[in-house]
Design an enzyme around this catalytic site. Sequence first.
Site: not given
Length: 237
Positions: A18, A43, A45, A50, A70, A100, A190-191, A213-214
């Site tokens: 937004r 993390h 990028r 993000h 990271e 990712t 991760h996952d 995280g996710h």
Amino acid sequence: MTKLSVNINKIATLRNARGGDIPNVVEAALNIEKFGAEGITVHPRPDERHIRYSDCHDLKPVLTTEFNIEGKPIQKFIDLVLEVKPAQVTLVPDAEDAITSNAGWDTIKHREYLQDVIAEFKSNGVRTSIFVDPVKEMIEGAAKTGTDRIELYTESFAVDYAEGRPDSAKAYAQCAQLAHELGLGVNAGHDLSLKNLRYFKENVPHLAEVSIGHALISEALYLGLEKTIEHYLKLLK
């Protein structure tokens, strides 16, 4: 005991959608700490899609738990870490177009490069970790870089577990044991999720930290953030 570090990238993704400052990532991180998590992970990028580099500067002075940054050690990232000086930096070999993280380091091919970067971070008091696949040769290679820890890349375990093949955790267990014997701390991420974390934790030894995280932020949409973190802490302890 295994610490829970919460990756807040997805909170920043929602904010950026937004263009304002809702949700506020600093406020979210402080609440996550208040709810019992032992660390905050970001993390950034290069495109800052993000977490922004400025977020790292905003977070460091107010966090009371371990701050983990990271990323791929390009010069901009190296400069950020040296400026912010988090508790830990996790080196990830991100491709430029990666949505990712999708692979661990080849610690044999890139040993000299990693040695140089790690030496610089450690001389500035930052603990180092290398993102690696569950391959014994990569663990042995990591030990030769001077890193303090490895982070096991757990996507393949998560996929296998969801498809009814939990035995893939054996490779992670063997690599974690080898890392421990080589004097390395063991992180994982991760996952990992509420569905698979208990099995992973019970079958992989020497886990110092998991970074999630996710899945955690997604599960919080249904359970609430405080309750979700509470569930994770129960699984880990």
